[in-house]
Design a protein around this motif. Sequence first.
Motif, PDB file in Angstrom:
ATOM      1  N   ASN A   1      28.377  27.667  48.993  1.00 48.63           N
ATOM      2  CA  ASN A   1      29.028  26.442  48.534  1.00 48.63           C
ATOM      3  C   ASN A   1      30.359  26.817  47.884  1.00 48.63           C
ATOM      4  N   PHE A   2      31.449  26.259  48.406  1.00 50.84           N
ATOM      5  CA  PHE A   2      32.763  26.727  47.975  1.00 50.84           C
ATOM      6  C   PHE A   2      32.988  26.510  46.484  1.00 50.84           C
ATOM      7  N   ALA A   3      32.621  25.358  45.958  1.00 49.38           N
ATOM      8  CA  ALA A   3      32.842  25.069  44.538  1.00 49.38           C
ATOM      9  C   ALA A   3      32.086  26.050  43.653  1.00 49.38           C
ATOM     10  N   ASP A   4      30.859  26.371  44.035  1.00 53.04           N
ATOM     11  CA  ASP A   4      30.078  27.338  43.257  1.00 53.04           C
ATOM     12  C   ASP A   4      30.652  28.744  43.397  1.00 53.04           C
ATOM     13  N   PHE A   5      31.112  29.078  44.588  1.00 54.66           N
ATOM     14  CA  PHE A   5      31.745  30.376  44.797  1.00 54.66           C
ATOM     15  C   PHE A   5      32.970  30.536  43.902  1.00 54.66           C
ATOM     16  N   VAL A   6      33.776  29.478  43.803  1.00 56.50           N
ATOM     17  CA  VAL A   6      35.003  29.543  43.006  1.00 56.50           C
ATOM     18  C   VAL A   6      34.694  29.828  41.543  1.00 56.50           C
ATOM     19  N   LYS A   7      33.607  29.278  41.023  1.00 57.32           N
ATOM     20  CA  LYS A   7      33.239  29.529  39.631  1.00 57.32           C
ATOM     21  C   LYS A   7      33.043  31.021  39.371  1.00 57.32           C
ATOM     22  N   GLU A   8      32.401  31.692  40.313  1.00 56.26           N
ATOM     23  CA  GLU A   8      32.179  33.128  40.156  1.00 56.26           C
ATOM     24  C   GLU A   8      33.465  33.913  40.431  1.00 56.26           C
ATOM     25  N   PHE A   9      34.182  33.526  41.462  1.00 60.30           N
ATOM     26  CA  PHE A   9      35.394  34.241  41.854  1.00 60.30           C
ATOM     27  C   PHE A   9      36.460  34.159  40.761  1.00 60.30           C
ATOM     28  N   SER A  10      36.581  33.021  40.122  1.00 60.75           N
ATOM     29  CA  SER A  10      37.639  32.840  39.130  1.00 60.75           C
ATOM     30  C   SER A  10      37.403  33.608  37.849  1.00 60.75           C
ATOM     31  N   SER A  11      36.159  33.939  37.559  1.00 62.65           N
ATOM     32  CA  SER A  11      35.855  34.536  36.263  1.00 62.65           C
ATOM     33  C   SER A  11      35.433  35.999  36.312  1.00 62.65           C
ATOM     34  N   LYS A  12      35.204  36.530  37.512  1.00 61.95           N
ATOM     35  CA  LYS A  12      34.684  37.897  37.605  1.00 61.95           C
ATOM     36  C   LYS A  12      35.585  38.760  38.484  1.00 61.95           C
ATOM     37  N   PRO A  13      36.291  39.722  37.887  1.00 62.84           N
ATOM     38  CA  PRO A  13      37.169  40.599  38.657  1.00 62.84           C
ATOM     39  C   PRO A  13      36.462  41.356  39.773  1.00 62.84           C
ATOM     40  N   GLU A  14      35.211  41.727  39.544  1.00 63.01           N
ATOM     41  CA  GLU A  14      34.513  42.485  40.579  1.00 63.01           C
ATOM     42  C   GLU A  14      34.248  41.623  41.814  1.00 63.01           C
TER      43      GLU A  14
ATOM     44  N   LYS B   1      38.611  31.719  53.653  1.00 62.41           N
ATOM     45  CA  LYS B   1      37.968  31.543  54.947  1.00 62.41           C
ATOM     46  C   LYS B   1      36.522  31.997  54.822  1.00 62.41           C
ATOM     47  N   HIS B   2      35.625  31.300  55.521  1.00 61.05           N
ATOM     48  CA  HIS B   2      34.201  31.638  55.408  1.00 61.05           C
ATOM     49  C   HIS B   2      33.704  32.299  56.678  1.00 61.05           C
ATOM     50  N   ASN B   3      33.175  33.510  56.500  1.00 63.79           N
ATOM     51  CA  ASN B   3      32.441  34.185  57.562  1.00 63.79           C
ATOM     52  C   ASN B   3      31.020  34.401  57.042  1.00 63.79           C
ATOM     53  N   ASP B   4      30.722  35.631  56.614  1.00 63.00           N
ATOM     54  CA  ASP B   4      29.446  35.849  55.932  1.00 63.00           C
ATOM     55  C   ASP B   4      29.488  35.287  54.524  1.00 63.00           C
ATOM     56  N   CYS B   5      30.692  35.259  53.955  1.00 61.42           N
ATOM     57  CA  CYS B   5      30.910  34.678  52.630  1.00 61.42           C
ATOM     58  C   CYS B   5      32.361  34.212  52.592  1.00 61.42           C
ATOM     59  N   TRP B   6      32.726  33.561  51.517  1.00 58.54           N
ATOM     60  CA  TRP B   6      34.109  33.136  51.353  1.00 58.54           C
ATOM     61  C   TRP B   6      34.990  34.351  51.042  1.00 58.54           C
ATOM     62  N   VAL B   7      36.152  34.406  51.680  1.00 55.44           N
ATOM     63  CA  VAL B   7      37.082  35.513  51.478  1.00 55.44           C
ATOM     64  C   VAL B   7      38.477  34.946  51.294  1.00 55.44           C
ATOM     65  N   LEU B   8      39.190  35.421  50.279  1.00 60.21           N
ATOM     66  CA  LEU B   8      40.570  34.994  50.055  1.00 60.21           C
ATOM     67  C   LEU B   8      41.464  35.584  51.150  1.00 60.21           C
ATOM     68  N   THR B   9      42.107  34.722  51.925  1.00 62.20           N
ATOM     69  CA  THR B   9      42.942  35.190  53.034  1.00 62.20           C
ATOM     70  C   THR B   9      44.426  34.918  52.822  1.00 62.20           C
ATOM     71  N   ARG B  10      44.735  34.032  51.880  1.00 60.86           N
ATOM     72  CA  ARG B  10      46.146  33.646  51.715  1.00 60.86           C
ATOM     73  C   ARG B  10      46.405  33.281  50.250  1.00 60.86           C
ATOM     74  N   ALA B  11      47.487  33.833  49.687  1.00 65.22           N
ATOM     75  CA  ALA B  11      47.890  33.526  48.307  1.00 65.22           C
ATOM     76  C   ALA B  11      49.336  33.048  48.337  1.00 65.22           C
ATOM     77  N   GLU B  12      49.562  31.782  47.987  1.00 68.09           N
ATOM     78  CA  GLU B  12      50.899  31.199  48.026  1.00 68.09           C
ATOM     79  C   GLU B  12      51.388  30.937  46.604  1.00 68.09           C
ATOM     80  N   ASP B  13      52.537  31.484  46.278  1.00 65.90           N
ATOM     81  CA  ASP B  13      53.171  31.245  44.985  1.00 65.90           C
ATOM     82  C   ASP B  13      54.448  30.434  45.245  1.00 65.90           C
ATOM     83  N   TRP B  14      54.385  29.142  44.932  1.00 65.15           N
ATOM     84  CA  TRP B  14      55.511  28.240  45.169  1.00 65.15           C
ATOM     85  C   TRP B  14      56.355  28.038  43.908  1.00 65.15           C
TER      86      TRP B  14
END
Length: 358
Positions: free
Chosen positions: A61-74, A150-163
Motif C-alpha cells: 500500500n503506497f500510503a503505508d509504504f511512504v510512512k516507513e520510507f519517509s522516516s527510516k534511512p535504511e 514504481k512498484h515491482n516487488d515493492c515500491w522503489v523511488l525512480t525519480r526525484a524532481e527538485d523544482w
Amino acid sequence: MHRLRRLSRRLFLCFLSDEFVMTKNNRVRQFKLQCLALLAFGLCSGAFAAQSSTVQCPSDNFADFVKEFSSKPEVQQAFIASPVIVQTVVFTESKPRVVERKSRVLDLPSLVMLAPDSIAKSGLSMQVQLPNHIVVRDYNGEVLNIFTFKHNDCWVLTRAEDWSLEAVLDAQYPNLKASPGERALKRGAIYNHLGIDTESSSSSQLYISALNSYLHGADQGSAEAAFAAAGISLSGQAPRLENVKILQLLESAAKSVPEAGIALADFYCDEGNYEEKRACVNPEKSLGALVSSAWLGSPSAFIQLGGAYETGAIIPSDLARAMACYQEADKKGNEAGARGVERLSIQGITANNSIHCL
C-alpha cells in the motif's frame, strides 16, 4: 604513491556520503566498513544491493509504504532505484532550463526533508499523491520537490524532481532580494511557464506553486502578483480560490493595474462563471471598474465601455457615448476602437465633441 592517494580520497568521500546514515548495530557498521574496501575497487554498489535485499518491503500500500520510507534511512537506502533519475531547474544563458540526469546513487540528505520531524520544523507540507507520488512544498512557492515511485516487488523511488527556483531567481534577477513581492511575482511566472512547457504529471503541481508564489507576492504588496493570482485561479490551471478571495485580489490589483480593472468588471458580472449565460450580477460595480480602468489609461477598458453603451448590457444603451468611447480607444491605437467607430458610422451615428466617454 599516486594510487594510494586516490584510494585515500575515495575512502574519504565514501565517509562523507554515508555519515548521515544512523546505524543501530555492529552488523551494519561492519557492512559499511566492507563497503569502504569494496568502493576502492568500484564494487560498492553491488554490496549495497545485497544489503538492500535484506530489508523487507514495508507495504504494498503506497500510503503505508511512504510512512516507513519517509522516516527510516535504511528503508530509503534499500528502495531507491539505480540509476535514479534526478531533475533540477538551472539558469542557462537567458532562461531557466530543466536538467535531467541519471545517477547511480541519490544524495540521501535530500530525503531528510521527508522525515516527520523535518517537515514539522521546516514548515513544509508533505502530501501523498496517489498512485505513486510524494509532493513536498512550502506555502510561499519557494520549495517544490516531487518524488515518483514504481512498484515491482515493492515500491522503489525512480525519480526525484527538485523544482525549487531560488537559485534560478538569484542568477536571473540578482537584485530581487530587496523586493520580496517582485521576487514572488517572478517566481510564479517561471513556475507558470514551466507548467506550460512541461508535458508531465508535474504540471499541475507547478501551477499550484505558481499560485502560492503569486499569493505570497500579493501579501507582500505586489498588485501585479495579486492580479496574477486571481488570473491563474480563474483560468482553471491552479486550484480555484473562494470568490471572496478572488474579489479581494482583483479589487486590490485594480487600483494600479488597468487590466485588473477589466477583469474585476467581468467578475462583478459573472463571478467567474463563464459557462452560464445570465444577466450581470452587479452592473453598477462592473461599470465603475471599467471607468476606473479607463482613467488608468487602458484602451481595452474604452472598448469594453463602448460595448456596454452600444449593447445596453450593464447600462442603458447610448450610441453617441459608445462612439465617444470607441474614438478614445482608436486614439490609443486600438484596432477594435477603429472598427467600433466604423460600425456605428454605418448606422448613422456621428461623432459629437460635446459627448465624452468618461
